[in-house]
Design a protein around this motif. Sequence first.
Motif, PDB file in Angstrom:
ATOM      1  N   PHE A  31       0.884  -1.272  -0.060  1.00 34.90           N
ATOM      2  CA  PHE A  31      -0.043   0.047   0.054  1.00 34.90           C
ATOM      3  C   PHE A  31       0.972   1.042  -0.006  1.00 34.90           C
ATOM      4  CE2 PHE A  31      -2.073  -3.135   2.231  1.00 34.90           C
ATOM      5  CZ  PHE A  31      -3.332  -3.489   1.508  1.00 34.90           C
ATOM      6  N   PRO A  32       0.597   2.243  -0.682  1.00 37.84           N
ATOM      7  CA  PRO A  32      -0.597   2.427  -1.758  1.00 37.84           C
ATOM      8  C   PRO A  32       0.181   1.435  -2.956  1.00 37.84           C
ATOM      9  CG  PRO A  32       0.986   4.446  -1.680  1.00 37.84           C
ATOM     10  CD  PRO A  32       1.390   3.614  -0.493  1.00 37.84           C
ATOM     11  N   GLU A 159      -7.109  -1.898   8.314  1.00 39.82           N
ATOM     12  CA  GLU A 159      -7.037  -1.265   7.125  1.00 39.82           C
ATOM     13  C   GLU A 159      -7.003   0.395   7.578  1.00 39.82           C
ATOM     14  OE1 GLU A 159      -9.278  -3.406   7.334  1.00 39.82           O
ATOM     15  OE2 GLU A 159      -9.052  -4.742   5.419  1.00 39.82           O
ATOM     16  N   ASN A 160      -7.683   0.801   8.794  1.00 38.61           N
ATOM     17  CA  ASN A 160      -7.621   2.212   9.149  1.00 38.61           C
ATOM     18  C   ASN A 160      -6.218   2.463   9.808  1.00 38.61           C
ATOM     19  OD1 ASN A 160     -10.233   2.795   8.456  1.00 38.61           O
ATOM     20  ND2 ASN A 160     -11.047   2.175  10.479  1.00 38.61           N
ATOM     21  N   GLY A 163      -3.815   2.805   6.855  1.00 37.11           N
ATOM     22  CA  GLY A 163      -4.050   4.007   6.323  1.00 37.11           C
ATOM     23  C   GLY A 163      -3.733   5.200   6.805  1.00 37.11           C
ATOM     24  N   THR A 167      -0.496   8.150   6.059  1.00 36.56           N
ATOM     25  CA  THR A 167      -0.761   9.509   5.799  1.00 36.56           C
ATOM     26  C   THR A 167      -0.357  10.375   6.769  1.00 36.56           C
ATOM     27  OG1 THR A 167      -2.979   8.950   6.871  1.00 36.56           O
ATOM     28  CG2 THR A 167      -2.950   8.847   4.390  1.00 36.56           C
ATOM     29  N   THR A 506     -10.282   0.149   0.683  1.00 36.66           N
ATOM     30  CA  THR A 506     -10.194   1.100   2.166  1.00 36.66           C
ATOM     31  C   THR A 506      -8.880   2.004   2.270  1.00 36.66           C
ATOM     32  OG1 THR A 506     -11.519  -0.786   3.001  1.00 36.66           O
ATOM     33  CG2 THR A 506     -11.150   0.991   4.349  1.00 36.66           C
ATOM     34  N   VAL A 507      -7.863   1.253   2.261  1.00 30.96           N
ATOM     35  CA  VAL A 507      -6.639   1.962   2.519  1.00 30.96           C
ATOM     36  C   VAL A 507      -6.261   2.994   1.545  1.00 30.96           C
ATOM     37  CG1 VAL A 507      -4.144   1.599   2.740  1.00 30.96           C
ATOM     38  CG2 VAL A 507      -5.749  -0.365   3.384  1.00 30.96           C
ATOM     39  N   GLN A 508      -6.575   2.806   0.373  1.00 28.15           N
ATOM     40  CA  GLN A 508      -6.443   3.705  -0.865  1.00 28.15           C
ATOM     41  C   GLN A 508      -7.421   4.897  -0.859  1.00 28.15           C
ATOM     42  OE1 GLN A 508      -4.035   3.322  -3.099  1.00 28.15           O
ATOM     43  NE2 GLN A 508      -4.514   5.352  -3.600  1.00 28.15           N
ATOM     44  N   ILE A 510      -8.438   6.272   2.264  1.00 23.82           N
ATOM     45  CA  ILE A 510      -8.080   6.948   3.264  1.00 23.82           C
ATOM     46  C   ILE A 510      -6.670   7.801   2.696  1.00 23.82           C
ATOM     47  CG2 ILE A 510      -6.869   6.833   5.593  1.00 23.82           C
ATOM     48  CD1 ILE A 510      -8.289   4.218   6.155  1.00 23.82           C
ATOM     49  N   VAL A 511      -5.798   7.191   1.974  1.00 20.50           N
ATOM     50  CA  VAL A 511      -4.651   7.905   1.290  1.00 20.50           C
ATOM     51  C   VAL A 511      -5.175   9.145   0.596  1.00 20.50           C
ATOM     52  CG1 VAL A 511      -2.644   7.790  -0.231  1.00 20.50           C
ATOM     53  CG2 VAL A 511      -3.122   6.023   1.567  1.00 20.50           C
TER      54      VAL A 511
END
Length: 1860
Positions: A31-32, A159-160, A163, A167, A506-508, A510-511
């Motif tokens: 990720f990303p 995931e949160n 993320g 960030t 989800t991760v993407q 948040i980013v």
Amino acid sequence: MARLADYFVLVAFGPHPRGSGEGQGQILQRFPEKDWEDNPFPQGIELFCQPSGWQLGPERSPPTFFVAVLTDINSERHYCACLTFWEPAEPTQEAACTEDAAVREEDADVSPATASPTGQLFAPKTLVLVSRLDHTEVFRNSLGLIYTIHVEGLNVGLENVVGNLLTCIIPLAGGSQRTISLGAGDRQVIQTPLTDSLPISRCSVALLFRQLGIANVLSLFCAALTEHKVLFLSRSYQRLSDACRGLLALLFPLRYSFTYVPILPAQLLEVLSTPTPFIIGVNAAFQAETQELLDVIVADLDGGTVTVPECVHIPALPEPLHSQTHSILSMVLDPELELADLAFPPPTASLSSLKMQDKELRAVFLRLFAQLLQGYRWCLHMVRIHPEPVIRFHKAAFLGQRGLVEDDFLMKVLEGMAFAGFVSERGVPYRPTDLFDELVAHEVARMRADENHPQRVLRHVKELAEQLYKNENPYPAVAMHKVQRPGEASHLRRAPRPFPRLDEGTVQWIVDQATAKMQGAPPAVKAERRTTVPSGPPMTAILERSSGLHGNSARRLEVVRNCISYVFEGKMLEAKKLLPAVLRALKGRAARRCLAQELHLHVQQNRAVLDHQQFDFVVRMMNCCLQDCTSLDEHGVAAALLPLVTAFCRKLSPGVTQFAYSCVQEHVVWSTPQFWEAMFYGDVQTHIRALYLEPAEDRDPTQQVGEAPAEDERSALDVASEQRRLWPTLSREKQQELVQKEESTVFSQAIHYANRMSYLLLPLDTSKSRLLRERAGLGDPESASNSLLTSSMAGSVAESYDTESGFEDAETCDVAGAVVRFINRFVDKVCTESGVTSDHLKGLHVMVPDIVQMHIETLEAVHRESKRLPPIQKPKLLRPRLLPGEECMLDGLRVYLLPDGREEGSGGSAGGPALLPAEGAVFLTTYRVIFTGMPTDPLVGEQVVVRSFPVAALTKEKRISVQTPVDPLLQDGLQLRSCTFQLLKMAFDEEVGSDSAELFRKQLHKLRYPPDVRGTFAFTLGSVHTPGRPPRATKDKGPSLRTLSRNLVKNAKKTIGRQYVTRKKYHPPSWEHRGQLPPEDEEDAISVSEELEPSTLTPSSALKPSDRMTMSSLVERACCRDYQRLGLGTLSSSLSRAKSEPFRISPVNRMYAICRSYPGLLIVPQSVQDNALQRVSRCYRQNRFPVVCWRSGRSKAVLLRSGGLHSKGVVGLFKAQNAPSPGQSQADSSSLEQEKYLQAVVSSMPRYADASGRNTLSGFSSAHMGGHGKWGSVRASGRSGVLGGDVGSRLAGRDMLAPPQANGAPPDPGFLRPQRAALYIIGDKAQLKGVRPDPLQQWELVPIEVFEARQVKTSFKKLLKACVPGCPAAEPGPASFLRSLEDSEWLTQIHKLLQVSVLVVELLDSGSSVLVSLEDGWDITTQVVSLVQLLSDPFYRTLEGFRLLVEKEWLSFGHRFSHRGAHTLAGQSSGFTPVFLQFLDCVHQVHLQFPMEFEFSPFYLKFLGYHHVSRRFRTFLLDSDYERIELGLLYEEKGERRGQQACRSVWEYVDRLSKRTPVFYNYMYAPEDAEVLRPYSNVSNLKVWDFYTEETLAEGPLYDWELAQGPPEPPEEERLDGGAPQSRRRVVWPCYDSRPRAQPDAISRLLEELQRLETELGRPPERWKDTWDRVKAAQRLEGRPDGRGTPSSLLVSSVPHHRRSLGVYLQEGPVGSTLSLSLDSDQSSGSAASGSRQAARRSTSTLYSQFQTAESENRSHEGTLYKKGAFMKPWKARWFVLDKTKHQLRYYDHRVDTECKGVIDLAEVEAVAPGTHTMGAPKTVDEKAFFDVKTTRRVYNFCAQDVASAQQWVDQIQGCLSDA
């Protein structure tokens, strides 16, 4: 601001694609998924997650964490934090590993099922965080949190968390603090450092020191700085990361710019063999793979060792910094060390925390760098300011002013990449500053003041550490982290499920959200605080080195100033007087600077026109300045002179001007690219600074680099800083204009420098290609450069433009081409670095060839005109005096004779005048090489200096390049060394062309090695025939001796021709095919036959008439006269007479058929037939069978000589007496003959003729030898186990109980009296190995170790170098001479010869005969046999006898003079081996010890030593009588008219000369009848012969008497200057005058006076000998009535017998007094009965031992003392006598004793000190009555009866020592 983490990656175990057992990493998720634009995803992460390889494990291991570092292509570092945990393997993974498991099963017999209870395997999985920031703890916590959520099953979305992590934005630096949370109820505080430039080290440095220790870390530090390869090993990955980080932190302010991989994966281990430097960490498991790395320094963190390979040299820090750093580090690491020894240690202070200690250690290194680089900003050159600063560092000036030019460490650091980065980063004048800048600018003075106060240093270190700590932890109080951790042993619990796959969307999302928010926000730009960087104080030397002799006092500078002002005022005589002093002063740096400044004052408008004399003076001083400049010119002397060499000039003719540069070109500095670059950048800086300054502010451009400017002046850096500050505010047009101005400034300087370089690189005479030969730098395209940028363009441009500079003119092409190439390379480099546009650069390249060509044309005119200048008045050549018949081969070549290592000639410690260097000419004549000239030092006066040696004595000639005293440029020279101990070190004057010098060498070589002995001076003297062809003889009348000798040789050849070659292959003496042999004789080897034809062996009665003629001439030879004197048989044919004689003279070798190198007549035992001799001779080398050469008149023992035995001869000699087998071989028969022959010798001795049974030394018991003194030892070497009875060691007194005796004194003959062998054979130990003696024979072998001729040769070479060194010793003084003398081993060889000779003398004296049978029988054998005869027979110690001895033993018995002296071309390769000179040295040693026993003077020995190599006489030419007969030398025509022609024989010359002058006669000659001499032979008793060291520069060697009559003294009347008569005293200079000539001894002076008076009275002067004999006879009569005689009883031979053994000292001290001691003593004369027990026990341990007297004058102080015996011996009372005359302390048993028990030589006493009461000492004595005398060998303990007498003894001994 920056992202905390760039990527989050999940890597798991996957099967290997090629199916091998190893797995590999697979990225499951990242990720990303898209790369960031500013930061692409780094490749190869999966390798770095598991550096040891991906493998399944049998059990679940606890999670691990470490940080790996990857470096991308832009040198950006990416920190990869890896947290690895283990999960049960999935079936697919297991399947992939079944092969692997099977393999393991075979290896370990463990089935996978038994590996864990369930047979389950576990696979690793890694969470990776990639970031450009190094926040290890935050990464550990964040990854730990993710793992905890997974393991503990917390109710938080992974995931949160991921993320939020991706960030999270934090500031880079500035000391801010940021609290972050990843959304799982956690909180972390991140602190950013205050300044970005200081590295963050946490505890890594402290850990590194704990693991490796101070010395190891220091060597790693030096290794990393000097670009070596460093490899760390550890089992822990985190430790590897920390160690690498710690090492990098220590290097601050330098940045490491090579390969840096703290954790290297196993698959990439081949990276370790990269050629570039690196710092790499590797798991210790792979240690085996690192074994074969030869150039890698390995630091084992776990074991605490650092291994440096042999081939790697790590330069250490310069002292005193190294030791200071070491001691501060130990104080920081171990603060209790200082308190460890205190009696009352203070309560222990709290130790620093590990983090604080880490900063303290870093502070130490920060101080170290500040000390090393102090003042570096004064050496920065601002080359450009706009558009970007271009900065260069003047390395040479920095090193010079720090006094570290020689320092290997700093040199390497300054040349390294890290320092290049440092200059480009920190050289910028306007930028943010940090701790290091402040330290180096403001704290230098404090650091210097603190140097010797450790506590103050420590305080400073702690202050710096505080700042470093504060930088890392700006808010120390706040550290409130709250992060969840997994429970204990959570990894062992069964995980609920494998790590889940995260939802990418989800991760993407948040980013993306965070990115959008960032774009909307305004950019948070934190303004950097930029300031002008302070320069700090100017630099000082790191260690004030005293400049020794050339400390520049104000007086020296005053001399330099005065001389220059005299030159410019035209006071040339005054200037000339001062010039030598100025040239000496210019060795010092300050004087050279002073010269440059003074000369600057005399330049107006860039030009100063001088007249010729002024020009010469200025050029000489400039050359003198430049000759000591190194190629770097670190003191800026060449830089200061560069503007001057183009300013000073002289007019040669209208329109032609010569500048000084044409006369100072030959210095290495001009051909060094770094020098020109530094000069160029320095000048550019001056001009660029001037661009921006107001005209009034401009300063003097001559100011030195590194000098502090005056207060109100702004340095170039200040100006640049100001300009950089204003740059953003300027308009675009203004900026453009400034850039153009700067660029054109650089461009114009480049043109200027192209001109300057062509001035100094093109030689005045461009037709000579000297330039290329002497300046390797010009022809070398790879020549190093001072630059810190690599210029990629330079090479290509240079090549492309070179093609345009081709000239038509072939002659100048090589020189011009080389110069053009050199300048082009320079221009390319500096212009590329200084940002000159490519158009301008092209223009420059077109210009350079034109500049060079133009300059060549001007030089041609200057060269032409300079040749027309009237030459400087050179001294007139002085012609040498020549011998009659000596012709000049080459007329004088002008040369300078330079001083060599002998310091007297150059006015050394003896304080004489500096006679050398001298200016004159060298002449080559048919006989000598001669230098005549005058000293160049005008203060010495008009002395003529002469140095010469015979051409034949030349041993080594080598070309040298030297500086002449007039011209500091290197000149070609020659160094000639001769075996007459002379050295000509000459530099050719510039007027001597190289071809003349070459011709001189060739002629010299031709004369030194003529093709034929007839080409030598002794033959060509007075004759005009061509060498190699005998002169046409006139018609012979009757059979003259000349024809006879020819017939003789012809017969010999026929005889030899008729012999047939036997089976035994035997090579004759190595007979080189010399030119003088007629060609048809070449194949005629001497073949030895079994039976000679009867005609050659007729008995003497039946000689043919022509043979009779031969015989009569042979009988006249020296040998025969001597044999008749010794009664060794005659040639008469009456048998009755012959039978009674035990020996006869055999003519068996009269045709030289048996042995070519023996004389024609030989003495053999009467009973041996001539035909047996042929067979005997086969057993010996070179057929030199044993013959008698001397017989003792008293004991009738005979001395025999022969060559060494052939090996089977040795065996035959000592084999058991077996019955001969019927088919006995020929060799056995000759061995039998040999045995018979030796038996015949034994039976010929009267005493043994009827003796039966065995007489041998083996019967001695050690008791016989108990108290009888000791041999001067024939110790062969360590053990001698050659024979059972081992005579050698017996004779050496090995078994004796008596203490060893000093001086190698001979034993008393009394102890050899018991049974002895009839014949002793002295043989070579090596040859006689393993031979068992036969008890029935009557001879015994004495094996000794001898040296070979080649050892004599090498020893002589070293002796030559010691006595006549080619250059001054590194440490002047006697020590170095004595050391090199000892290394030569010459005196050791003399000692061995004397030792063996004394042994033989003793054996002969005691009635045994001796056969000396060593080597080939013509070198050492001859030396020993001659010495034995000289010591045993007083006749040989007369002039006539010595001549006879040399003629008999050396000439007739075939010592190879021509071969050993390398007389002809054939012998050139074998070199010079001075066997005869060594013999003369031995005679000289004996002469010193017995000066009254020799009729000849020491001068006679030197005379023979000189002329046996000079080839002036024919006596010492050729190798044997056979050769001399062949050349017709042996029997000169009797009727030949000699007239006044030159002497051909040295003896004849000595006779003639002796009639005129007593120079060969010894006035102390007062022989005793039948006196046998036994000299001391220990090295300590030997003296260096003054023949080797004396020199008279007034007239050259004194041995050619016709030449040595110096210039006549002016008569008295001329001397009167109209005033009072002048004194008749004259100064005798060491090394110049001959002292014996200037001040002859009293008797010579009286004889000269007599002669003068006789001449005045008009009487014909009487011969000196008649006068002398008459005076002597009168003296004897006068001395009779009065037993004591007058002091002149010196001449009387009534002096008691045994003073002889030590006549040594008669010469040294006041002769009368020494003798009177023995004259007054009555007892001493009683010892004439040498057989008596008393004489036998006489001690010979000290030099004065023969005076066993008890008179008062020998006893300065006496009394009883107790003396402690040797170890474990009791105290004894003895009567002690302190003798100041002999400088010794003797002790006796009782007061009345005359027999001395022992002697302490005061010369060996080192100290007298109070002693202590020891066990067994007298009880009643006071403790203060003890005292010790310490000698070089041992300590003597004494005790007096009371304190007063002890004090008296101590005072007396001390007084004696101080008198000495």
